[in-house]
Design an enzyme around this catalytic site. Structure first.
Site, PDB file in Angstrom:
ATOM      1  N   ALA A 141      -2.727  -6.469  10.455  1.00  9.09           N
ATOM      2  CA  ALA A 141      -1.895  -8.169  10.543  1.00  9.09           C
ATOM      3  C   ALA A 141      -2.120  -8.858  11.659  1.00  9.09           C
ATOM      4  O   ALA A 141      -2.548 -10.018  11.594  1.00  9.09           O
ATOM      5  CB  ALA A 141      -0.338  -7.717  10.093  1.00  9.09           C
ATOM      6  N   LYS A 163       0.821  -1.189   0.036  1.00 12.93           N
ATOM      7  CA  LYS A 163      -0.146  -0.065  -0.095  1.00 12.93           C
ATOM      8  C   LYS A 163       0.915   1.396  -0.153  1.00 12.93           C
ATOM      9  O   LYS A 163       1.063   2.167   0.873  1.00 12.93           O
ATOM     10  CB  LYS A 163      -1.001  -0.014   1.274  1.00 12.93           C
ATOM     11  CG  LYS A 163      -1.901  -1.062   1.362  1.00 12.93           C
ATOM     12  CD  LYS A 163      -2.896  -1.366   2.511  1.00 12.93           C
ATOM     13  CE  LYS A 163      -3.899  -2.350   2.284  1.00 12.93           C
ATOM     14  NZ  LYS A 163      -4.435  -2.537   3.404  1.00 12.93           N
ATOM     15  N   LYS A 167      -5.570   6.006   2.633  1.00 14.93           N
ATOM     16  CA  LYS A 167      -6.085   6.056   3.810  1.00 14.93           C
ATOM     17  C   LYS A 167      -4.668   6.150   4.788  1.00 14.93           C
ATOM     18  O   LYS A 167      -4.803   6.556   5.927  1.00 14.93           O
ATOM     19  CB  LYS A 167      -6.886   4.797   4.158  1.00 14.93           C
ATOM     20  CG  LYS A 167      -5.945   3.575   3.909  1.00 14.93           C
ATOM     21  CD  LYS A 167      -5.211   2.745   5.110  1.00 14.93           C
ATOM     22  CE  LYS A 167      -4.382   1.657   4.455  1.00 14.93           C
ATOM     23  NZ  LYS A 167      -3.528   0.939   5.615  1.00 14.93           N
TER      24      LYS A 167
END
Length: 377
Positions: free
Chosen positions: A149, A115, A200
């Site tokens: 995670a 990301k 984000k």
């Protein structure tokens, strides 16, 4: 022929990168029945995963599946892999792909779990993959969603979106990357899915900053709300579908990353808000914080499309030391005069579009929906 009572080996897959998310995703795949080989850059970490079924550096207290194998040799990890999941720091992706390319199966599908955007080019991770590897665009996929995670490694249920320009590829990847606690949906909006995961992080850094500076829930809610508008404006300007940003890869990921202390971006922002300088924050973080590296490239891309991103700009100023963390909240917008609230539909509608977006995202989670209209499980 498989022995009675034993499941035959599943699809042969490889995961490149043994940090917290790479190791967690290897666990997701193994628990879903895949034959998984994990690449760790450090031989001692590969040995611990292979022999002790632990990754004490990144996932303390988590037992990894017995069938999960690991190695520090790329040739062994990639041999025969039909799907290759890549989870390395975004700024090292190019060099890692160059090293991996000679060992890739000719028909392998490449999946990005990352990301971030590349600082030197502003490219999304799928674009870097397409540039470096001799693979068709239809054989590239990305995965994004509200995926912290450690929670997933503890087998707490969640969902994600698999996106590819080829629906067949997305469905093939989704069928492998799912199990009893991890559900994958599909769409074909690679741009929106990928940028949702990048953007984000920047808003999560802003949330961490105001949290560290001592501001409360009203301030954070305002930043999340206006941040979602910035995310959507940016992604749509680059060709994304607007509704993707109201789904799992946008709003869902934004909520998870902004509210959780497990988020590295939130943590980094909180340290900045408490007065630590950027080099001190980087030194304290055990793993790469993608949001810190993505601020500059994203703002350059925003300027190229004339997209205003005042919250992200203020994060940049805090990182540069030109704006005090406590001043980020009073400067939520650069507007000098009152403006109509521009919602995700681009009009001043009293927040109705945002309410619809929030309701749609939670309905998707409740009823196992996708991240955009037409998404399929």
């Amino acid at each position: 022929m498989a022995r009675a009572g034993r499941r035959p080996p599943g699809k042969r897959v490889a995961v490149l990168g043994a940090g917290s998310w790479g190791t967690t995703f290897a666990k997701i795949l193994a628990d879903g029945g895949a034959d998984v080989m994990l690449w760790a850059r450090r031989p001692e970490l590969a040995r611990e995963i292979q022999e002790a079924k632990r990754n004490s550096d990144y996932l303390p207290g988590i037992n990894l599946p017995i069938g999960l194998r690991a190695s520090s040799r790329l040739d062994l990890v990639l041999a025969g892999a039909e799907q290759v999941y890549v989870c390395v720091p975004s700024q090292t992706l190019r060099q890692n792909l160059i090293a991996a390319e000679p060992h890739l199966h000719a028909e392998a599908t490449i999946i990005s779990l990352m990301k971030g955007v590349e600082k030197s080019t502003g490219h999304r991770m799928s674009e870097v993959i397409a540039e470096i590897l001799p693979v068709a665009e239809s054989k590239i996929a990305v995965i994004s969603g509200p995926n912290l995670a450690l929670e997933i490694a503890r087998e707490q249920p969640t969902a994600a979106v698999v996106s590819s320009t080829s629906l067949e590829t997305a469905q093939s990847v989704a069928s492998v990357s799912r199990n009893r606690y991890f559900h994958s949906f599909v769409n074909t909006d690679v741009i929106g899915t990928e940028f949702g995961g990048v953007l984000k992080n920047l808003i999560a850094v802003a949330i961490g900053i105001v949290d560290g500076a001592g501001y409360g829930e009203n301030t954070k809610a305002s930043i999340i709300t206006r941040g979602l508008v910035e995310m959507t404006d940016f992604a749509v300007a680059y060709g994304a579908h607007r509704d993707t940003l109201s789904g799992l890869a946008g709003l869902g990921d934004l909520i998870a990353t902004c509210q959780s202390p497990l988020s590295r971006n939130n943590t980094a922002g909180r340290l900045l808000g408490q007065g630590y300088k950027l080099p001190e924050v980087v030194n304290q973080m055990q793993q790469t914080t993608e949001g810190l590296a993505s601020v500059g490239p994203i703002l350059e891309l925003a300027r190229a499309k004339d997209v205003e991103m005042p919250i992200v700009e203020q994060v940049r100023q805090v990182l540069a030391g030109t704006l005090e963390p406590k001043d980020i909240a009073p400067h939520l917008t650069t507007d000098d005069e009152p403006q109509g609230e521009r919602t995700m539909d681009g009009q001043a509608q009293g927040g109705s579009a945002l309410r619809r977006a929030v309701k749609r995202a939670f309905d998707q989670l409740r009823h196992s929906g996708g991240s955009a209209p037409g998404d399929r499980p």
